[in-house]
Motif scaffolding. Structure first.
Motif, mmCIF file in Angstrom:
data_model
loop_
_atom_site.group_PDB
_atom_site.id
_atom_site.type_symbol
_atom_site.label_atom_id
_atom_site.label_comp_id
_atom_site.label_asym_id
_atom_site.label_seq_id
_atom_site.Cartn_x
_atom_site.Cartn_y
_atom_site.Cartn_z
ATOM 1 N N ASP A 107 6.638 8.187 -5.369
ATOM 2 C CA ASP A 107 5.949 8.410 -4.099
ATOM 3 C C ASP A 107 5.316 9.801 -4.164
ATOM 4 O O ASP A 107 5.918 10.745 -4.676
ATOM 5 N N GLY A 108 4.102 9.875 -3.685
ATOM 6 C CA GLY A 108 3.374 11.137 -3.781
ATOM 7 C C GLY A 108 2.389 11.168 -4.934
ATOM 8 O O GLY A 108 1.484 11.994 -4.960
ATOM 9 N N LYS A 109 2.524 10.255 -5.897
ATOM 10 C CA LYS A 109 1.534 10.209 -6.981
ATOM 11 C C LYS A 109 0.247 9.565 -6.463
ATOM 12 O O LYS A 109 0.282 8.714 -5.583
ATOM 13 N N THR A 110 -0.869 9.980 -7.046
ATOM 14 C CA THR A 110 -2.148 9.399 -6.624
ATOM 15 C C THR A 110 -2.272 7.984 -7.188
ATOM 16 O O THR A 110 -1.625 7.648 -8.189
ATOM 17 N N LYS A 136 0.827 -1.221 0.000
ATOM 18 C CA LYS A 136 0.000 0.000 0.000
ATOM 19 C C LYS A 136 0.853 1.259 0.000
ATOM 20 O O LYS A 136 0.435 2.299 -0.512
ATOM 21 N N ALA A 137 2.026 1.171 0.592
ATOM 22 C CA ALA A 137 2.924 2.338 0.555
ATOM 23 C C ALA A 137 3.353 2.608 -0.880
ATOM 24 O O ALA A 137 3.434 3.758 -1.311
ATOM 25 N N SER A 149 1.672 1.750 -3.688
ATOM 26 C CA SER A 149 0.553 2.175 -4.539
ATOM 27 C C SER A 149 -0.210 3.360 -3.954
ATOM 28 O O SER A 149 -1.262 3.731 -4.474
ATOM 29 N N ASN A 150 0.316 3.929 -2.909
ATOM 30 C CA ASN A 150 -0.275 5.122 -2.274
ATOM 31 C C ASN A 150 -1.706 4.904 -1.818
ATOM 32 O O ASN A 150 -2.585 5.735 -2.047
ATOM 33 N N GLU A 166 0.957 6.740 6.742
ATOM 34 C CA GLU A 166 1.751 7.743 6.027
ATOM 35 C C GLU A 166 3.186 7.249 5.856
ATOM 36 O O GLU A 166 3.759 6.663 6.774
ATOM 37 N N ARG A 189 -3.473 6.306 2.793
ATOM 38 C CA ARG A 189 -4.135 7.458 3.410
ATOM 39 C C ARG A 189 -5.473 7.102 4.049
ATOM 40 O O ARG A 189 -5.765 7.513 5.167
#
Ligand code: ATP
Length: 247
Positions: free
Chosen positions: A76-79, A50-51, A53-54, A62, A57
């Motif tokens: 990292d940081g992409k939706t 999950k980290a 594939s973001n 986080e 949240r």
């Protein structure tokens, strides 16, 4: 590594601002690889996927340290949607089909980020049915009424409809009879060989995962404690004692 597709570098994940669950995890997946992420319940396998594939949240998690690179670019940081468009998609634990949609409608939802038109999508649907003949037979059934194995196939097929470069596959064996587990892994292997899709798969079933993967990482308590070629891990005395005995 030169041929690395996905590189996870020293990531730390905290849930609810205080619970440190990943304590610096590093791993990589070569282009065309099948890599297994192993470890007991709660070791941090799902959290790692999950980290990448973001998807943390919504669980109040986080990434607080480290980086994730895909094809040489920071991701990292992409939706999650941006990641799907770049070719990174996760199949969540527990399958997550839309129960009220038919199998075919579920597969088509997988194409939602695509812009290459109806014919290409129809061709891919046909392609998916050649890998999963069972899904073709069940294509007009409501997904909620199909078996656990069929739902797992549907979830993987749905991911394939986004034309991924890598699938992050969480616990595909969960709740399935051994024969079905073999079937699912055989298809994963075919998709890898024939469609060139790479896989990072989280599995508690060490035995089956190491038979199909090329490489494995073992997580304990949010850290990688061992990694190596799948064959080397299968023959390692500690792995045999702690991870292969029971599965
Ligand atoms: P499983 O096979 O059960 O999914 P896992 O190796 O995938 O195990 P994770 O689900 O990543 O492990 O969980 C790692 C740790 O993080 C566990 O201690 C778990 O209790 C904790 N954890 C998971 N999700 C949350 C959350 N949303 N909030 C707080 N803690 C969490």
């Amino acid at each position: 590594a030169a041929n690395a597709l996905l590189v996870v570098n020293n990531i730390e994940v905290i849930y609810d601002h205080v619970i440190l669950v990943l304590k610096g995890v590093s791993l990589h997946v070569p282009a065309g690889g099948i890599v297994a992420l192993l470890g007991a319940n709660g070791a941090g396998k799902s959290t790692t996927l999950k980290a990448i594939s973001n998807l943390l949240r919504s669980e109040r998690g986080e990434v607080t340290k480290g980086s994730v690179n895909f094809e040489g670019q920071r991701i990292d940081g992409k939706t999650p949607d941006e990641l799907v468009q770049q070719g990174v998609i996760q199949v969540m634990e527990g399958r997550h089909c839309f129960e009220h949609l038919t199998v075919e409608e579920n597969l088509l939802t997988g194409a939602y980020t695509r812009k290459d038109g109806r014919q290409a999508i129809a061709d891919d649907l046909e392609l998916i049915y050649t890998y999963f003949p069972r899904l073709r037979e069940r294509r007009t059934s409501q997904a909620g009424y199909t078996s656990g194995g069929e739902q797992q196939m549907c979830a993987i097929g749905r991911a394939m409809m986004s034309r991924p470069k890598i699938i992050l596959l969480d616990e595909p064996s969960m709740g399935l009879a051994p024969q079905l587990v073999e079937q699912i892994f055989e298809i994963v292997k075919l998709l890898n060989e024939k469609e060139g899709v790479s896989f990072l798969l989280a599995e508690q079933n060490t035995n089956v995962a190491l038979r199909y993967a090329n490489y494995g990482y073992i997580l304990e308590n949010g850290r990688v404690v061992m990694d190596g070629e799948a064959d080397a891990l299968r023959n390692n005395e500690d792995v045999k004692e702690f991870y292969l005995g029971l599965s």
